[in-house]
Design an enzyme around this catalytic site. Structure first.
Site, PDB file in Angstrom:
ATOM      1  N   ASP A 179      42.161 142.705  86.791  1.00  0.00           N
ATOM      2  CA  ASP A 179      40.941 142.313  86.096  1.00  0.00           C
ATOM      3  C   ASP A 179      41.042 142.704  84.613  1.00  0.00           C
ATOM      4  O   ASP A 179      41.990 142.309  83.945  1.00  0.00           O
ATOM      5  CB  ASP A 179      39.735 142.940  86.810  1.00  0.00           C
ATOM      6  CG  ASP A 179      38.398 142.435  86.310  1.00  0.00           C
ATOM      7  OD1 ASP A 179      38.010 141.312  86.658  1.00  0.00           O
ATOM      8  OD2 ASP A 179      37.736 143.185  85.553  1.00  0.00           O
ATOM      9  N   HIS A 208      38.476 138.869  94.999  1.00  0.00           N
ATOM     10  CA  HIS A 208      38.917 139.361  93.692  1.00  0.00           C
ATOM     11  C   HIS A 208      39.551 140.752  93.762  1.00  0.00           C
ATOM     12  O   HIS A 208      40.522 141.036  93.073  1.00  0.00           O
ATOM     13  CB  HIS A 208      37.718 139.383  92.741  1.00  0.00           C
ATOM     14  CG  HIS A 208      38.010 139.921  91.386  1.00  0.00           C
ATOM     15  ND1 HIS A 208      38.988 139.396  90.562  1.00  0.00           N
ATOM     16  CD2 HIS A 208      37.449 140.953  90.694  1.00  0.00           C
ATOM     17  CE1 HIS A 208      39.006 140.069  89.417  1.00  0.00           C
ATOM     18  NE2 HIS A 208      38.093 141.009  89.482  1.00  0.00           N
TER      19      HIS A 208
END
Length: 291
Positions: free
Chosen positions: A104, A271
């Site tokens: 991320d 994610h």
């Protein structure tokens, strides 16, 4: 978490960075994303440390690292500033050259680090992202809906800060559940750490400044480097049930526009693939590091 690791705080000259390190072997730096801390690596770092010297660090503004003033141009929270912190941290621990695995926001720091310090980064893994400039130049309704927070957080101070302050822990759980499928996919001790930090208004403000920098000065840096391709081997990993995995762009094809040696692997995850699928993520990371 991180049993057997040593905790350090290193003054890089511009920020004090909190990290844990342990293990023996070739060094590898682990960088977390939003809204997490270095705790996200607790399921894989001990196993990785059997054959590597592992450093898991908090980005500036996150975890227990310093939260310097952002400045009018948000430069203090640019990926360039964050990357410089981490290079200084590794050098202070005796590592002039090292691999980096980032997730991320940490993956965006990793990309910038490889551009700014190519002699330091031996190889890099970027987890569940496409390059920042690519994201902003390929926005459609589907992406804007999924990444709504990118456009909320970049609003002027203190609009997002005040909105999130209404129920910060509830909002944190929404973020973790929205992109990870469910909050119980995370270890309770990790969630407690994320809650501890996210409860701090100064920490939340620093996170907003990270996103404000990402939509301004970071894009300037990326445009200045347009056309440059990384020489270090790059692994793109993504969750097949996440925004990157379900999007229209092939992650490997996109990253091959930015690096010469690219491999890729998708995991059956959202994610937060390291915490959702720690064994599979660890295996893929180890294969890449040991190649």
């Amino acid at each position: 978490m991180f049993e057997g690791f040593e905790r350090v705080r290193v003054d890089t000259g511009e920020a004090t960075i909190n990290a844990v390190h342990g293990g023996t072997g070739p060094p590898v730096l682990l960088l977390h994303g939003f809204p997490q801390t270095s705790a996200m690596w607790h399921r894989v770092a001990p196993a990785l440390a059997r054959r590597h010297t592992v450093v898991a660090a908090d980005l500036r503004g996150y975890g227990d690292s310093a939260r310097p003033p952002a400045g009018a141009d948000h430069a203090a929270y640019s990926f360039r500033a964050m990357a410089a912190d981490q290079v200084a941290l590794m050098r202070s621990l005796g590592h002039e050259r090292f691999a980096v695995v980032g997730h991320d926001r940490g993956a965006r720091v990793t990309h910038r680090m490889a551009l700014d310090s190519p002699d330091a980064v031996t190889r890099l893994a970027v987890l569940d992202i496409l390059p920042t400039l690519h994201v902003y130049t390929h926005v459609d309704r589907q992406l804007a809906t999924a990444y709504y927070h990118w456009f909320l957080y970049i609003q002027p101070f203190d609009v997002p800060e005040r909105l999130i302050a209404g129920d910060p822990i509830g909002y944190l759980h929404t973020i973790l559940g929205r992109f990870g499928g469910r909050v119980d996919a995370f270890a309770p001790e990790a969630v407690a750490e994320y809650e501890r930090v996210f409860a701090d208004p100064d920490a939340r403000h620093a996170m907003m400044e990270d996103y404000r920098a990402g939509a301004s000065i970071d894009l300037e840096h990326d445009r200045a480097d347009a056309g440059r391709r990384l020489e270090a081997p790059l692994l793109a990993m993504w969750g097949t049930r996440g925004v990157v995995g379900r999007g229209p762009d092939n992650p490997v094809a996109v990253w091959r526009e930015h690096a010469t040696d690219v491999s890729g692997v998708g995991l059956d995850a959202g994610h937060y693939l390291v915490e959702e699928r720690p064994d599979e993520a660890l295996a893929a990371i180890e294969r890449f590091l040991d190649a």
